[in-house]
Design a protein around this motif. Sequence first.
Motif, PDB file in Angstrom:
ATOM      1  N   TYR A  49       5.957  -1.293  -2.543  1.00  0.00           N
ATOM      2  CA  TYR A  49       5.038  -2.242  -1.922  1.00  0.00           C
ATOM      3  C   TYR A  49       5.808  -3.549  -1.710  1.00  0.00           C
ATOM      4  CZ  TYR A  49       1.655   1.149  -3.656  1.00  0.00           C
ATOM      5  OH  TYR A  49       0.973   2.312  -3.924  1.00  0.00           O
TER       6      TYR A  49
ATOM      7  N   GLN B  62       7.010  -1.554  -7.408  1.00  0.00           N
ATOM      8  CA  GLN B  62       7.202  -0.107  -7.319  1.00  0.00           C
ATOM      9  C   GLN B  62       6.364   0.592  -8.394  1.00  0.00           C
ATOM     10  OE1 GLN B  62      11.651  -0.158  -7.445  1.00  0.00           O
ATOM     11  NE2 GLN B  62      11.493   0.909  -5.482  1.00  0.00           N
TER      12      GLN B  62
ATOM     13  N   PHE C 192       6.630   4.603  -5.219  1.00  0.00           N
ATOM     14  CA  PHE C 192       5.870   4.043  -4.102  1.00  0.00           C
ATOM     15  C   PHE C 192       6.214   2.551  -4.053  1.00  0.00           C
ATOM     16  CE2 PHE C 192       3.811   7.935  -5.080  1.00  0.00           C
ATOM     17  CZ  PHE C 192       3.218   8.377  -3.903  1.00  0.00           C
TER      18      PHE C 192
ATOM     19  N   SER D 120      -0.386   6.975  -4.008  1.00  0.00           N
ATOM     20  CA  SER D 120      -0.475   6.722  -2.570  1.00  0.00           C
ATOM     21  C   SER D 120      -1.824   6.127  -2.183  1.00  0.00           C
ATOM     22  CB  SER D 120      -0.228   8.011  -1.783  1.00  0.00           C
ATOM     23  OG  SER D 120      -1.257   8.955  -2.017  1.00  0.00           O
TER      24      SER D 120
ATOM     25  N   GLU E 227      -3.047   0.890  -1.742  1.00  0.00           N
ATOM     26  CA  GLU E 227      -2.509   0.373  -0.485  1.00  0.00           C
ATOM     27  C   GLU E 227      -1.887  -1.007  -0.624  1.00  0.00           C
ATOM     28  OE1 GLU E 227      -5.630   0.531   2.369  1.00  0.00           O
ATOM     29  OE2 GLU E 227      -5.735   2.732   2.372  1.00  0.00           O
TER      30      GLU E 227
ATOM     31  N   GLN F   8       1.969  -1.422   0.831  1.00  0.00           N
ATOM     32  CA  GLN F   8       2.698  -0.164   0.704  1.00  0.00           C
ATOM     33  C   GLN F   8       3.531   0.135   1.957  1.00  0.00           C
ATOM     34  OE1 GLN F   8       1.889   4.648   0.238  1.00  0.00           O
ATOM     35  NE2 GLN F   8       0.235   3.225  -0.267  1.00  0.00           N
TER      36      GLN F   8
ATOM     37  N   LYS G  62       4.904   3.059   3.687  1.00  0.00           N
ATOM     38  CA  LYS G  62       4.597   4.481   3.646  1.00  0.00           C
ATOM     39  C   LYS G  62       5.774   5.328   4.104  1.00  0.00           C
ATOM     40  CE  LYS G  62      -0.389   3.857   4.114  1.00  0.00           C
ATOM     41  NZ  LYS G  62      -1.628   4.235   4.835  1.00  0.00           N
TER      42      LYS G  62
END
Length: 503
Positions: free
Chosen positions: A414, A366, A412, A451, A454, A434, A436
């Motif tokens: 992953y 994260q 975010f 963001s 990836e 990721q 999304k």
Amino acid sequence: MKSHPKVEDNCLWDQNMKNQFTIPWKFPKLVVSSICLISVLCLFYTVSFSNVPSSSNQELGIIKTIHVVEQDTTPPPVPSPKSKPHEKTNLHHLVFGIAASARLWDRRKNYIKLWWKPRQMRGVVWLDKAVKNGSGDHLLPPVKISSDTSEFKYKNPKGHRSAIRISRIISETLRLGFKDVRWFVMGDDDTFFLPDNLVRVLSKYDHNQFYYIGSSSESHLQNINFSYGMAYGGGGFAISYPLAKVLAKMQDRCIQRYPGLYGSDDRIHACMAELGVPLTKEPGFHQYDVYGSLLGLLAAHPVAPLVSLHHLDVVEPIFPNVNRVQALKRLKVPINLDSAAVMQQSVCYDKTRSWTVSVSWGYVVQIYRGIFSVREMEMPARTFLNWYRRADYTGFSFNTRPVSRHSCQKPFSYFLSNALYNDGKNQTASEYVQHKVSSSSDCKWKMPDPSRIERVEVYKRPDPNLWDKAPRRNCCRVLPTKKKSTMVIDVGVCGEDEFIELR
């Protein structure tokens, strides 16, 4: 207190008397016989006391052990020919008793197939009634039907009397006569175990002593209603062999004394209380009395080996966009590579971009905008709800932190997509992609946007001896890379003077 003469002095006196006096041949026969008898008794007295051990701590322990064996009429277990007295605990020394329901068996047996190792592990699945065999059932433990418990009283209006059947599983498994057992392990059919981590935990304890090992609930109200000192059965618990043997002798009488209890684990706890054995808590056993996503809990797992996951039918799949069985299959990839490190959190900073990075190895990475302290990051984010749906965050038995509603403060995430092992470098490489979420790009802060990342690559050396040392988080380091959409991280044992600085 009067002091008794030493035995050697008595005999020396007797020998001196023999040397100083001669017995005339006409001495009365009765006197001669008496003197001979006294000499024989003295000799026997000397030999007997010469065999008494001294009162050192070790020798007193031997005497105490012999005393216990003499009181116990049950013969000691016969060790397997392969058993070695000083052999380190391994999977062969564990015997599992798994509580299962015939009604749910077709679905839940798929969980067991994922963690069970048929050629290395021993145990029994205990059902309430017979079920039909299916394809792949040879990969499961043998199935047996629990004995009838209709003679036992059950008076709890909210529970089910199957709790009595389940509470007797350890005792019924013991009576099957498995040899060379050190630990009996209890679990449910919707419990996912990490067997190697379970062995790591149990190896810390002396299996010859009385041990009752497990953990409590995540719900404060659950622990209040039942007990903080009770091992919750769904999360699994372990009982050492000598304790299981004593429990089996008294358990049926004990159960009859508690007809008003709700479940099986509180009946076990009641009997343990009568035996005077407290719960030894290990935080890697997880009851998971929660609803929703386990992301917050697993991303901030305590510094302890992950042993079990429970309530798999209640919580969401641990990976997004897959079903529960598929999610656990994915988790098996890092488990097979480095089971000791699975879910272990490390925190580091990308200082050039002012990001905080949390790595839960083998599960999720994260990235947060801004710099957050490790003290805050090690608290689970509340992605889950309490077992009691009306309870708020104060209803948990541990510290939590809120999930931010501000789009700039949301992490975010992953999730693990794959992991490999490089034999030449003795290193694992795991990839995280990721997940999304549409609202994550709404932030207007003038700072680098995570963001654009990836995927995250994490490199780590396996450390099978991780839990043989004092517990400490691994350290992670953000490495430079020319890949614009990729973050590269190294995870490993912290250096002697290495620590996590905010700035």
